[in-house]
Design an enzyme around this catalytic site. Structure first.
Site, mmCIF file in Angstrom:
data_model
loop_
_atom_site.group_PDB
_atom_site.id
_atom_site.type_symbol
_atom_site.label_atom_id
_atom_site.label_comp_id
_atom_site.label_asym_id
_atom_site.label_seq_id
_atom_site.Cartn_x
_atom_site.Cartn_y
_atom_site.Cartn_z
ATOM 1 N N HIS A 39 0.678 -1.177 0.071
ATOM 2 C CA HIS A 39 -0.049 -0.009 0.026
ATOM 3 C C HIS A 39 0.826 1.358 0.166
ATOM 4 O O HIS A 39 0.252 2.326 -0.255
ATOM 5 C CB HIS A 39 -0.821 0.101 1.225
ATOM 6 C CG HIS A 39 -2.017 -0.982 1.116
ATOM 7 N ND1 HIS A 39 -3.409 -0.618 1.036
ATOM 8 C CD2 HIS A 39 -1.866 -2.366 1.165
ATOM 9 C CE1 HIS A 39 -4.065 -1.810 0.774
ATOM 10 N NE2 HIS A 39 -3.485 -2.752 1.089
ATOM 11 N N ASP A 53 4.270 9.313 -0.917
ATOM 12 C CA ASP A 53 3.039 8.320 -0.698
ATOM 13 C C ASP A 53 2.643 7.373 -1.734
ATOM 14 O O ASP A 53 2.952 7.588 -2.789
ATOM 15 C CB ASP A 53 1.620 9.447 -0.535
ATOM 16 C CG ASP A 53 1.250 9.423 0.939
ATOM 17 O OD1 ASP A 53 1.494 8.532 1.626
ATOM 18 O OD2 ASP A 53 0.238 10.352 1.300
#
Length: 504
Positions: free
Chosen positions: A157, A365
């Site tokens: 993720h 991110d």
């Protein structure tokens, strides 16, 4: 079709009579579980001095939940230690914050072995196993070592760096080889896929074939990108209702007609919060026309407070917010409103809809769903503008945002100024393009696409919009030179032992 078995670090077991959690992985897996049954396995969230060596079970909404506790020592070594003090900064390109301890690294593997020991008796022969995120990288190899022949997929993720960064981690080769135990390794973006392929090729010395495949003996590991999405229309409807509620209305009245810039995330050094505050200070300094006309709300829910770097970050943010307010506040206006605790999802949706600028500027991110939620929350007739870090995974599919380098405070301030003065028609056009793209790939589609590939279905069968959203990357073929053939053979034997594969 067999069950879906999901393994994640934390398992959100709903209380009896309550609906499953709204948002995150729970939403993505709701449809995936339906119609086939499923098991969700992982840590209970409890760390105690003497945890019971038992698996606790619950059944909610047709899904079986199985959780185990960790001892305080295992939590400190596995989670607070190796996972979040070593792996987390490395994956986010922050090598200066990487703190490696060999005992903690061993604890990480011990906990994964324990997970494998507890999970194996719960499995059925036709189960499909989906492992989630960096805390569980070795789990596939541990299951193979215990005889698992299941289809096992792993989804990462967070960002995946190239080998030049990954190799700074002691034991990096072992972590990369662990991934060869999975049938499918998924990442968020093509940029992350490039990093994964580079690390796989250099970390194992094995060839990465066109289409992102690594073949070793009788196993094929596929490497693909699957950009995670949100429930776009559901969040848009939530925002439209939330903005009418008394709490949101009261907040809007407190702004006294001023524009709102909003940021909302966990308190984490990857999110670029100090840089963001400096940029807002640069906006007030460089564009004095916005003084007393714009308010910046930063929500930063505290997390990992037992990690020293997070304590330092909290102090830095509080100091910067106080300095800006001291320099620019007036009796009837405080430029920065800082909230250091989590806010309910519906309240956030209403705040997003009110905000003229969504400020989402992480230093790195994997995806960043706040950017997507901000766009989904907007009133299409009078939308706000997204100012987005080019280092967020979301930037790959949101070119209509104002893309910035968060390390450039003045450049980010200029982008905020552009957003605040942008004409209505341009705002509508940018928003419409991003909203349309968000609707083409739902969070349910993300889960379905991953499982289709894991279970042998061709992603080309998906509708065109979703097939494009899969972003299947065609990497260059990476070969080893003839001079290293003997080394390759030796490495392959070692990989076979780690992956639990036959060398016959």
């Amino acid at each position: 079709m067999g069950r879906l078995v999901v393994v994640s670090n934390r398992v959100p077991v709903p209380k009896r009579g309550e609906a499953p959690a709204a948002g995150g992985l729970a939403v993505a897996l709701k449809d995936a579980f339906s119609g086939r049954g499923g098991l969700w396995f992982g840590w209970s969230g409890t760390a105690s001095e003497e945890p019971a060596d038992l698996v606790r079970h619950a059944r909610r909404g047709g899904v079986d939940y199985a959780v185990i506790d960790l001892s305080r020592r295992a939590y400190d070594g596995f989670y607070a230690g190796y996972a979040n003090s070593a792996l987390w900064p490395m994956f986010h390109f922050r090598l200066g914050l990487l703190s490696y301890d060999r005992d903690q690294a061993e604890c990480y593997r011990i906990v994964n072995r324990r997970y494998a020991d507890k999970l194996m008796p719960l499995l059925r022969p036709d189960d499909t196993i989906w492992v989630h995120d960096y805390q569980m990288i070795p789990l596939g190899a541990e299951l193979r070592a215990r005889g698992s022949k299941h289809r096992i997929g792993y989804f990462h993720h967070i960002p995946f760096p190239p080998w030049a960064v990954f190799s700074a981690m002691p034991g990096a080769e072992d972590l990369i080889r662990d991934l060869l135990s999975y049938d499918l390794v998924g990442v968020q973006t093509n940029r992350d896929l490039t990093g994964l392929i580079d690390s796989m090729a250099q970390g194992t010395g094995m060839k990465v074939r066109p289409g992102g495949e690594v073949r070793f003996r009788d196993r094929r590991t596929r490497l693909r990108s699957f950009p995670i999405a949100i429930a776009t229309q559901e969040f848009a409807d939530l925002a439209a209702e939330s903005v009418k509620t008394p709490k949101v209305q009261r907040f809007q009245e407190s702004l006294a007609g001023r524009s709102l810039v909003i940021g909302a995330e966990r308190l984490d050094y990857t999110k670029g919060l100090p840089e963001r505050l400096r940029a807002f200070g640069a906006l007030l300094e460089g564009f004095p026309e916005h003084r007393n006309r714009v308010t910046y709300l930063q929500i930063a829910a505290r997390s990992r407070e037992d990690v020293e770097s997070y304590k330092d970050l909290k102090r830095e943010i509080e100091t910067l917010a106080g300095r800006i307010n001291g320099d620019y506040s007036e009796a009837d206006w405080t430029p920065v409103r800082y909230v250091g605790r989590a806010q309910p999802r519906d309240l956030l949706a209403g705040y997003y809809r009110m905000a003229q600028v969504g400020l989402v500027t992480p230093l790195r991110d994997g995806m960043n769903l706040v950017a997507k939620e901000y766009v989904a929350a907007q009133d299409p007739e009078d939308p706000g503008v997204l100012v987005l870090s080019r280092f967020a995974g979301a930037a790959e599919s949101m070119p209509e945002a104002l893309l910035v380098n968060p390390l450039d405070a003045v450049g980010t301030a200029e982008a905020m100024n552009t957003a605040l003065v942008m004409p209505l028609q341009e705002r509508r056009e940018r928003h419409a393009a991003m909203f349309r793209r968000l609707g083409e790939n739902s969070v349910q589609d993300w889960a379905k696409d991953f499982l289709n590939v894991l279970e042998g279905k061709d992603p080309a069968e998906a509708p065109p919009a979703r097939a494009a959203a899969l972003s299947v990357f065609q990497p260059r073929v990476i070969e080893r030179s003839a001079s290293t053939s003997s080394e390759s053979s030796s490495e392959e034997r070692e990989v076979s032992q780690v992956a639990g594969l036959s060398t016959a």
